[in-house]
Design an enzyme around this catalytic site. Sequence first.
Site, PDB file in Angstrom:
ATOM      1  N   ASP A  54      -2.303  -9.789 -18.814  1.00  0.00           N
ATOM      2  CA  ASP A  54      -3.267  -8.989 -19.588  1.00  0.00           C
ATOM      3  C   ASP A  54      -3.808  -9.836 -20.725  1.00  0.00           C
ATOM      4  O   ASP A  54      -3.045 -10.363 -21.528  1.00  0.00           O
ATOM      5  CB  ASP A  54      -2.549  -7.739 -20.145  1.00  0.00           C
ATOM      6  CG  ASP A  54      -3.413  -6.968 -21.137  1.00  0.00           C
ATOM      7  OD1 ASP A  54      -2.849  -6.248 -21.982  1.00  0.00           O
ATOM      8  OD2 ASP A  54      -4.658  -7.119 -21.071  1.00  0.00           O
ATOM      9  N   ASP A  58      -4.608  -4.309 -23.426  1.00  0.00           N
ATOM     10  CA  ASP A  58      -4.694  -2.884 -23.048  1.00  0.00           C
ATOM     11  C   ASP A  58      -3.564  -2.514 -22.080  1.00  0.00           C
ATOM     12  O   ASP A  58      -3.549  -1.418 -21.524  1.00  0.00           O
ATOM     13  CB  ASP A  58      -6.067  -2.570 -22.409  1.00  0.00           C
ATOM     14  CG  ASP A  58      -6.245  -3.281 -21.073  1.00  0.00           C
ATOM     15  OD1 ASP A  58      -7.265  -3.031 -20.388  1.00  0.00           O
ATOM     16  OD2 ASP A  58      -5.365  -4.112 -20.713  1.00  0.00           O
ATOM     17  N   ASP A 233      -8.189  -4.338   4.629  1.00  0.00           N
ATOM     18  CA  ASP A 233      -7.271  -3.221   4.469  1.00  0.00           C
ATOM     19  C   ASP A 233      -7.325  -2.279   5.664  1.00  0.00           C
ATOM     20  O   ASP A 233      -8.400  -1.829   6.064  1.00  0.00           O
ATOM     21  CB  ASP A 233      -7.638  -2.462   3.193  1.00  0.00           C
ATOM     22  CG  ASP A 233      -6.590  -1.441   2.811  1.00  0.00           C
ATOM     23  OD1 ASP A 233      -6.922  -0.241   2.766  1.00  0.00           O
ATOM     24  OD2 ASP A 233      -5.443  -1.851   2.601  1.00  0.00           O
ATOM     25  N   GLU A 287      -4.943  -6.437   7.902  1.00  0.00           N
ATOM     26  CA  GLU A 287      -3.669  -5.757   7.640  1.00  0.00           C
ATOM     27  C   GLU A 287      -3.430  -4.929   8.886  1.00  0.00           C
ATOM     28  O   GLU A 287      -4.065  -3.901   9.082  1.00  0.00           O
ATOM     29  CB  GLU A 287      -3.726  -4.860   6.411  1.00  0.00           C
ATOM     30  CG  GLU A 287      -2.389  -4.183   6.149  1.00  0.00           C
ATOM     31  CD  GLU A 287      -2.485  -2.947   5.278  1.00  0.00           C
ATOM     32  OE1 GLU A 287      -1.469  -2.573   4.683  1.00  0.00           O
ATOM     33  OE2 GLU A 287      -3.601  -2.362   5.183  1.00  0.00           O
ATOM     34  N   ASP A 362       2.934  -3.286  -1.249  1.00  0.00           N
ATOM     35  CA  ASP A 362       3.301  -2.022  -0.591  1.00  0.00           C
ATOM     36  C   ASP A 362       4.783  -1.967  -0.249  1.00  0.00           C
ATOM     37  O   ASP A 362       5.223  -1.037   0.433  1.00  0.00           O
ATOM     38  CB  ASP A 362       2.516  -1.862   0.721  1.00  0.00           C
ATOM     39  CG  ASP A 362       1.056  -1.530   0.492  1.00  0.00           C
ATOM     40  OD1 ASP A 362       0.236  -1.840   1.384  1.00  0.00           O
ATOM     41  OD2 ASP A 362       0.732  -0.999  -0.587  1.00  0.00           O
TER      42      ASP A 362
HETATM   43  O1  TEU Z   1      -1.770  -0.064   3.120  1.00  0.00           O
HETATM   44  C1  TEU Z   1      -1.714   0.586   4.354  1.00  0.00           C
HETATM   45  C2  TEU Z   1      -0.323   0.832   4.684  1.00  0.00           C
HETATM   46  O2  TEU Z   1       0.143   0.494   5.686  1.00  0.00           O
HETATM   47  C3  TEU Z   1       0.466   1.385   3.589  1.00  0.00           C
HETATM   48  O3  TEU Z   1       0.066   2.618   3.377  1.00  0.00           O
HETATM   49  C4  TEU Z   1       1.910   1.379   3.866  1.00  0.00           C
HETATM   50  O4  TEU Z   1       2.249   1.820   5.069  1.00  0.00           O
HETATM   51  C5  TEU Z   1       2.624   2.240   2.935  1.00  0.00           C
HETATM   52  O5  TEU Z   1       2.124   2.130   1.713  1.00  0.00           O
HETATM   53  C6  TEU Z   1       4.052   1.783   2.912  1.00  0.00           C
HETATM   54  O6  TEU Z   1       4.765   2.399   1.921  1.00  0.00           O
HETATM   55  C7  TEU Z   1      -3.046  -0.401   2.644  1.00  0.00           C
HETATM   56  C8  TEU Z   1      -2.890  -1.019   1.267  1.00  0.00           C
HETATM   57  O7  TEU Z   1      -2.116  -2.185   1.385  1.00  0.00           O
HETATM   58  C9  TEU Z   1      -2.211   0.012   0.395  1.00  0.00           C
HETATM   59  O8  TEU Z   1      -1.903  -0.512  -0.879  1.00  0.00           O
HETATM   60  C10 TEU Z   1      -3.163   1.188   0.247  1.00  0.00           C
HETATM   61  O9  TEU Z   1      -2.506   2.197  -0.465  1.00  0.00           O
HETATM   62  C11 TEU Z   1      -3.553   1.713   1.624  1.00  0.00           C
HETATM   63  O10 TEU Z   1      -3.890   0.707   2.554  1.00  0.00           O
HETATM   64  C12 TEU Z   1      -4.805   2.552   1.493  1.00  0.00           C
HETATM   65  O11 TEU Z   1      -5.884   1.719   1.172  1.00  0.00           O
END
Ligand code: TEU
Length: 592
Positions: A54, A58, A233, A287, A362
């Site tokens: 940061d 903030d 994504d 992904e 994630d």
């Molecule tokens: O993640 C997709 C996804 O597979 C995740 O939702 C995952 O399965 C889950 O969070 C596991 O706990 C992508 C992004 O990486 C994630 O940060 C976003 O929340 C999601 O898509 C929606 O855009």
Amino acid sequence: MKYINLIVIMAAIAAIVSCQPQNKKSTAKNTTIPNRKWWKEAVVYQIYPRSFKDSNGDGVGDLKGIISKLDYVKSLGVNVIWLNPIFASPNHDNGYDISNYREIMKQFGTMADFDTLLNEMHRRGLKLVLDLVVNHTSSDHRWFKQSRSSRTNPYRNYYHWWPAERGKPAKRYSYFDVDNNAWKYDSTTNAYYLHYFARSQPDLNWENPKVRQAIYKIMRFWLDKGIDGFRMDVIPFIAKDTTFPKLPAKYHGNFVHYYANGPHLHDYLKEMNKEVLSKYNIMSVAEGAGVTVNEVLNFINPSRHELNLLYNFDAMRLGLIPGTREVDPKGISLVDFKEIYTKWDSVIDDKGWGTIWLGNHDTPRMVTHWGNDTPEFRALSSKMLTTFLMTMRATPFYYFGDELGMTNIKFDSIKDYRDIETLHEYQHLKETGGNLKKFLNNEKLVARDNGRTPFQWDTTRNAGFTTGHPWLKVNPNYKTINVATEEQNPNSVLNYFKKIIRLRKKNLVLIYGKYTLLDKENPDVYAYTRVLNGEKVLVLLNFTTHKAQAKLSFDMNKAKVLIDNYPSLPSSGMIKDFELRPYEAVVFKLGN
Ligand code: TEU
């Protein structure tokens, strides 16, 4: 006089050595490596911008903060930075809900900051991969505001609507909806709209060519600025069967696989490649939620002209009770772990190129989930896991902070959490009388916020992340786990990370070498070889807190230790017997 001669001679030797092409021997042979690509030889370092640095107090990381730390990133030896979303967003899902794709999120800075970041990265030879979030937008995006306003609005078909007069639409599961229901009724036009994630993340209708063209324009906007690629994504989810039939029985309990197999998915990826990706020297990585090993080549086989890379979730399910986020008390089977990585390597083989990762924004922290975050074994197991990531035939995606061995923070109270997934699941359980205590205990191990705590720079307040109040609590163990301390310690997780990246770059056998699993059923040790143009390397990894042995038969007399995560080398006896100390990782160059 004597000294001057000595200096002249020294300088001469240095000059001769410096102009020697590295790996002269290997360079000549490396000309025979087919289809070399920069993104195959890259190490991708993922930065979660909200938690890196940061610059304005903030409490939220920002682009100026990243710019101020680019020399640190460069010093790691990584060459690509993947940034999680930095675009305008109401942040219901920390940027994965975009309200304007051509504007930088206010908390992160301005477009001028972005341009400076890109220039400063390229000046240091670092490439930038941005996050393309186009399965859905934010409900604050002007497209959705238009779309929900009336059934005849020109943007109506930018999203998936089910008119209520047709009755309730077939059930679809939502990741983040408190009722897990992916259809939200909207009284404005008496219709339901689809959202695989939160209600504020309506899914775009890729079946509408106007939507696809609008997204290709956005991609060109950033590519023409000079970025080096996209992480895409949940891109397998973009195609839908818009008749929205009942979920076919074979997908019950595995909706994610249904989401990833929409009818025209590969037509859209081919179109995206033809109209955008093929026009730039960039990397595209999917992904691959819901994509199985038997489907991966549909995405990445170069002859299909779709994407370069895909990362999968097969291993991420290990250690969890199937179909849940609940940790399985039986723990993780190393044999299953080895089988998954070996299967993906063998399928991709020379028909594409793989990716490898053990943590991201994630997932829980790598060392807590796969290793051992107790003081005795945290550093050793971190380094062992990093050795695995840096010695496989795939592009490593490495999560910021894992190079320090950062651990889960394991919050006690729901009040400490900020992530929509945890907060909505907690609310859902509260409303349905679930066991909240058990849930919170489990979240200590699986919650996404464990991987999102602020980066630990030094021992000053808030670990030097912010002079303000951090958006998410800093892990109190920053007093010992931080850059400043680890830079001083030659045996630190940080210095080992730099060392093994140097080793990977110097030895193309560790990148392109054929991978062969050994001692398959060994429950404690992961052993494999890498072979390239006659060069042979043996990798041994002990995944346990106790001594372990690999059942192998190599002549180790001429074997040379390339790297070991212990400060002292194993004894010759240990090498001969393939005996490993707790969480030991050792890489040998085998004699010809
Ligand atoms: O993640 C997709 C996804 O597979 C995740 O939702 C995952 O399965 C889950 O969070 C596991 O706990 C992508 C992004 O990486 C994630 O940060 C976003 O929340 C999601 O898509 C929606 O855009």
